[in-house]
Design a protein around this motif. Structure first.
Motif, PDB file in Angstrom:
ATOM      1  N   GLU A 138       0.923  -1.179  -0.152  1.00 45.75           N
ATOM      2  CA  GLU A 138      -0.111   0.070   0.100  1.00 45.75           C
ATOM      3  C   GLU A 138       0.772   1.242  -0.040  1.00 45.75           C
ATOM      4  O   GLU A 138       1.060   2.021   0.782  1.00 45.75           O
ATOM      5  CB  GLU A 138      -0.990   0.105   1.361  1.00 45.75           C
ATOM      6  N   ASN A 188      -2.079   6.623  -2.359  1.00 48.02           N
ATOM      7  CA  ASN A 188      -3.203   6.606  -1.994  1.00 48.02           C
ATOM      8  C   ASN A 188      -4.105   5.849  -2.975  1.00 48.02           C
ATOM      9  O   ASN A 188      -5.222   5.319  -2.786  1.00 48.02           O
ATOM     10  CB  ASN A 188      -3.778   8.248  -1.988  1.00 48.02           C
ATOM     11  N   ASP A 189      -3.643   5.710  -4.252  1.00 50.07           N
ATOM     12  CA  ASP A 189      -4.271   4.915  -5.332  1.00 50.07           C
ATOM     13  C   ASP A 189      -4.249   3.470  -4.803  1.00 50.07           C
ATOM     14  O   ASP A 189      -5.258   2.668  -4.705  1.00 50.07           O
ATOM     15  CB  ASP A 189      -3.402   5.071  -6.550  1.00 50.07           C
ATOM     16  N   LYS A 201      -4.299   2.324  -1.596  1.00 57.50           N
ATOM     17  CA  LYS A 201      -5.202   2.155  -0.546  1.00 57.50           C
ATOM     18  C   LYS A 201      -6.560   2.448  -1.149  1.00 57.50           C
ATOM     19  O   LYS A 201      -7.351   1.348  -0.582  1.00 57.50           O
ATOM     20  CB  LYS A 201      -5.060   3.411   0.250  1.00 57.50           C
ATOM     21  N   HIS A 202      -7.008   2.899  -2.141  1.00 54.51           N
ATOM     22  CA  HIS A 202      -8.232   3.192  -2.773  1.00 54.51           C
ATOM     23  C   HIS A 202      -8.501   1.681  -3.389  1.00 54.51           C
ATOM     24  O   HIS A 202      -9.615   1.086  -3.248  1.00 54.51           O
ATOM     25  CB  HIS A 202      -8.260   4.257  -3.743  1.00 54.51           C
ATOM     26  N   PHE A 203      -7.594   1.132  -4.009  1.00 56.11           N
ATOM     27  CA  PHE A 203      -7.838  -0.104  -5.045  1.00 56.11           C
ATOM     28  C   PHE A 203      -7.945  -1.137  -3.974  1.00 56.11           C
ATOM     29  O   PHE A 203      -8.824  -2.185  -4.266  1.00 56.11           O
ATOM     30  CB  PHE A 203      -6.702  -0.421  -5.920  1.00 56.11           C
ATOM     31  N   TRP A 204      -7.378  -1.257  -2.814  1.00 57.24           N
ATOM     32  CA  TRP A 204      -7.356  -2.312  -1.859  1.00 57.24           C
ATOM     33  C   TRP A 204      -8.880  -2.379  -1.137  1.00 57.24           C
ATOM     34  O   TRP A 204      -9.525  -3.215  -0.755  1.00 57.24           O
ATOM     35  CB  TRP A 204      -6.127  -2.157  -0.967  1.00 57.24           C
ATOM     36  N   LYS A 205      -9.270  -1.046  -0.683  1.00 54.87           N
ATOM     37  CA  LYS A 205     -10.430  -0.917  -0.065  1.00 54.87           C
ATOM     38  C   LYS A 205     -11.726  -1.383  -1.341  1.00 54.87           C
ATOM     39  O   LYS A 205     -12.537  -1.984  -0.640  1.00 54.87           O
ATOM     40  CB  LYS A 205     -10.626   0.478   0.051  1.00 54.87           C
ATOM     41  N   THR A 206     -11.597  -0.746  -2.476  1.00 53.30           N
ATOM     42  CA  THR A 206     -12.320  -1.507  -3.293  1.00 53.30           C
ATOM     43  C   THR A 206     -12.328  -2.961  -3.511  1.00 53.30           C
ATOM     44  O   THR A 206     -13.606  -3.576  -3.516  1.00 53.30           O
ATOM     45  CB  THR A 206     -12.210  -0.849  -4.770  1.00 53.30           C
ATOM     46  N   GLU A 251     -14.355  -4.477  -0.711  1.00 56.28           N
ATOM     47  CA  GLU A 251     -15.612  -4.410  -0.803  1.00 56.28           C
ATOM     48  C   GLU A 251     -16.321  -5.355  -1.852  1.00 56.28           C
ATOM     49  O   GLU A 251     -17.339  -5.783  -1.405  1.00 56.28           O
ATOM     50  CB  GLU A 251     -16.039  -2.842  -1.100  1.00 56.28           C
ATOM     51  N   ASN A 304      -6.794  -4.228 -10.553  1.00 57.17           N
ATOM     52  CA  ASN A 304      -6.300  -2.881 -10.204  1.00 57.17           C
ATOM     53  C   ASN A 304      -5.327  -2.915  -9.193  1.00 57.17           C
ATOM     54  O   ASN A 304      -4.649  -1.837  -8.892  1.00 57.17           O
ATOM     55  CB  ASN A 304      -7.632  -2.280  -9.448  1.00 57.17           C
TER      56      ASN A 304
END
Length: 781
Positions: free
Chosen positions: A688, A691-692, A694-699, A702, A726
């Motif tokens: 991680e 920020n990109d 982090k965003h892709f891991w969160k997505t 989900e 991603n």
């Protein structure tokens, strides 16, 4: 009309007819370029019969009450909800008498295609065994088939649907006997027929289920002169240097001869092969359309992912210069990390974007005029037991194989045999493009460049074996000092990641080189970081040092004054040489080759390569003398490939060719361009780093937390695949070895298939310059 369904929103009758239409249309086009009897071993009429039977019967078992309950979400035993085996039985009876008994293999191939169209192919011998093993379940399924659907099917084929299993068994035995009798004479034709039908059915099945009746077949025109227009816009017609003149002459000769089936373009790195081969392929495509009445797709195949983006950007610029919007139906790149997006121009010049599920289907079936893909993608579509949607695209296409020498020598013979079959009987046109082309490919091709374009940009010296310590304190120190004093760029190429890291840290500590002037590049860094490193290197002028692994060899468009390469295969050395004084922008470059040895074990770092290949390389390099120039090292490259052909490396190919003849899918499944190292396991580590990421891991998390909807299962699976892709730019695939004395790694726990390193823990596991922290000497590219 029956009310049974094939999918949630598709009636089985409509799906069956849709698949028949798609398959039949594709076969109709092939009449313009396939020699059926030599390519498949059957007539066109017999192929039409196979296609009709396969398409009509492939989903027959879905008409059972068990499958309909399964489709509606009810819990049904897996054995009773299966459907492919029922269609296979019906198909065997249907083909009996329509296909001659001496072509028994053809009927068995068709039955196997239907039986395994949702999985992996099994040897023909398993047909009877599988019927025996599942006889009770098969009889139950047959007993619940929808009568209205069976009536419709019988009207469609003009005869009774025969599902009697016991009476089919002696016929299968007879067909097997004839198959064994004639298989040597048939050669690989039965295998080619299987792969063609298997991929065609898989494609049609997926396309109809996804698009219903809305699949757009429309092909796109591309002018054959767009490369010429681009070259003029870039000023290539106004050469300023000697190498510009050479590139122009090379280009003109490379595109001058369109009278080829298999052609080869040999040219040194930096001479302009990418534009030349693209232009040649477009001109050949236009000629073929005029003479044969069909439009070949262009498949531009490359050995490594690292040059896919580079080639895509080049071709994209060519299209834009001619005012062509590079929507996916014009130009696409396809590999396992491709973003699942697909666009197409519609009326009025607007662009239509497809959703992820549809995009996945179109990308994986090469639904474009120019497809940029990998060797893994194309050759694993040729030699596989798995279903795929690509093999049927190969006949009639124009295939560019860039840097074919990157294929492991053990597979040269089998791949060249399949390619020759495609070219000779399947209407496929092939262009080999490389500085060095191994004999099995070169001897069967027409040389399209005969002149010698004499590039002499560097000298090569082989220094032989030396310890790591000796190398660091003498050769490396001298090279760095020379680069600093003369404001030159130096590249050092190591064989292992840990060797690369050791040399980088040594130079950082001993020479106190600033971060802006020294770079470390290996697969220990995630792809997103590697891409930025290469961009930074290309922007800088004057003194700088790159310490890297072999990944730099793969056509990366950068240039250095000096290079030192640890011993590897000679073709890899030639690839590295292509990064030295690439465009003759320097006075003269230098490539030093060393054979580094570990002090404690006396083991060469070249152990990661095949020992026979390294032996052949040492044998050739040991006779270099003081040094040789660029033309001489390429002459030795031809000698090297000749040696390899005579070193018994083709045994694996011979075994695979035998497996193709015998339809031994168990053996065929062993084929892999990605070398498997015994005693190792690969762990994907997600970093991680921004920020990109982090965003892709969160997505991704989900998507995994969702309950897959029964109605839109495939759309969910496509979104999941995209979420995984991603993550790819931030993943390091760590190869860990398990043997006595091997070091272990302290990594975070596996979460959702990845060892997840959060931004908070990054400093414990990751160094921004050298990548994933590890001190294991066995870790390599």
């Amino acid at each position: 009309m029956s009310t049974v369904r094939s999918h949630q929103e598709r009636l089985l009758e409509h799906h069956t007819l849709g698949v028949l239409t798609l398959m039949a249309e594709e076969v109709e086009i092939t009449s313009r370029f396939i020699d059926y009897e030599n390519f498949f071993g059957i007539t066109r009429s017999e192929l039409n019969t196979l296609v009709k039977g396969i398409s009509l019967f492939h989903d027959l078992g879905k008409a059972s009450s068990y499958f309909q309950k399964h489709l509606s979400g009810m819990k049904v035993d897996n054995g009773l909800s299966q459907h492919a085996v029922i269609g296979s039985i019906a198909l065997g009876h249907y083909l009996d008498g329509k296909i001659p008994d001496e072509l028994g293999a053809t009927i068995l191939v068709a039955m196997t295609v239907v039986k395994h169209h949702h999985g992996k192919a099994r040897p023909l011998e398993s047909l009877i065994e599988s019927f025996d093993d599942n006889q009770g379940e098969i009889e139950k399924i047959i007993g619940t088939l929808n009568n209205a659907y069976l009536d419709w099917m019988e009207k469609s084929i003009g005869e009774r649907v025969n599902l009697d299993m016991p009476s089919l068994v002696p016929k299968i035995i007879k067909w097997k006997r004839n198959y064994r009798k004639f298989r040597e004479k048939a050669g690989i034709r039965n295998y080619v027929l299987f792969e063609y039908l298997f991929s065609l059915l898989t494609w049609a099945d997926r396309v109809d289920a996804a698009f219903n009746d809305n699949y757009n077949h429309e092909r796109q025109h591309i002018s054959p002169n767009i490369v010429d227009i681009f070259r003029t816009s870039e000023g290539f017609d106004e050469p300023n240097t000697d190498i510009d003149l050479l590139r122009n002459a090379f280009y003109e000769e490379a595109i001058s001869n369109l009278e080829f089936t298999v052609g080869s373009i040999k040219g040194r790195t930096g001479i302009g092969k990418t534009l030349a081969t693209l232009s040649l392929a477009l001109k050949k495509r236009e000629r073929t359309q005029k003479e044969k009445g069909y439009i070949p797709r262009i498949l531009y195949c490359l050995p490594f992912l690292s040059i896919i983006d580079q080639t895509y950007e080049t071709i994209s610029k060519v299209l834009k210069t001619s005012g062509i919007i590079e929507t996916s139906d014009i130009l696409m790149q396809q590999h396992h990390l491709t973003d699942l997006s697909y666009s197409k121009q519609i009326n009025g010049g607007e662009t239509e974007d497809y959703d992820t599920y549809l995009a996945d289907i179109l990308l994986n079936s090469w639904d474009s005029e120019i497809v940029i893909t990998t060797f893994v993608s194309i050759f694993h579509s040729m030699l596989t037991e798995k279903r795929n949607t690509r093999f049927f695209r190969l006949p009639g296409s124009i295939i560019i194989l860039d840097e074919i020498q990157a294929v492991p020598p053990k597979y040269w013979k089998v791949i060249s045999e399949v390619l020759e079959h495609l070219a000779k009987w399947g209407g496929t046109k092939i262009i080999f493009s490389s500085a060095t082309i191994p004999q099995p490919f070169f001897v069967s091709s027409l040389p399209l460049v005969r002149r010698e374009y004499s590039l002499d940009r560097y000298d090569v010296k082989y220094l032989g074996k030396m310890s790591m310590e000796e190398f660091k304190y003498s050769i490396l120190e001298e090279a760095v000092s020379a680069a600093i004093n003369k404001k030159k760029a130096l590249m050092v190429v190591a064989n292992t990641i840990n060797c690369c890291k050791e040399l980088y840290e040594y130079l950082k500590d001993s020479r106190n080189i600033s971060d802006e002037k020294i770079h470390c590049l290996s697969s220990n860094l995630p792809p997103a970081v590697r891409k930025n490193v290469i961009k930074n290197i290309k922007r800088k002028k004057g003194f700088q040092v790159l310490v890297t692994t072999q990944l730099i060899e793969a056509g990366v468009d950068i240039s250095f004054d000096y290079c030192i390469r640890d011993l590897g295969p000679l073709d890899s050395i030639l690839q590295v040489a292509g990064r030295v004084n690439r465009s003759c922008e320097k006075k003269r470059g230098e490539l030093l080759i060393v054979d580094l040895v570990k002090e404690d074990s006396g083991r060469s770092f070249s152990w990661i390569y095949n020992s026979t290949i390294i032996w052949a390389t040492r044998d050739i390099l040991s006779n270099l003398g003081a040094s040789v120039d660029e033309p001489k090292i390429y002459e030795l490259g031809d000698k090297y490939f000749t040696q390899l052909v005579n070193k018994g490396l083709e045994n694996e190919s011979l075994e695979l060719l035998e497996a193709l003849v015998n339809l031994d899918f168990d053996k065929i499944s062993d084929f892999s361009l990605i070398e498997q190292i015994k005693g190792s396991v690969t762990i994907p580590v997600f970093l991680e780093i921004n920020n990109d990421a982090k965003h892709f891991w969160k997505t991704y998390c989900e998507v995994l937390s969702e309950i897959p909807p029964k109605e839109n299962k495939y759309q969910y699976l496509a979104r999941k695949k995209q979420a995984i892709r991603n993550l790819a730019p931030y993943v390091v695939n760590l190869r860990v070895f398990y043997y006595p004395g091997a070091k272990t790694y302290a990594l975070p726990d596996i979460q959702h298939g990845f060892s997840y390193v959060s931004s908070d823990d990054l400093k414990y596991y990751y160094d921004p310059k050298t990548g994933l922290k590890s001190d294991d000497g066995s870790l390599f590219l």
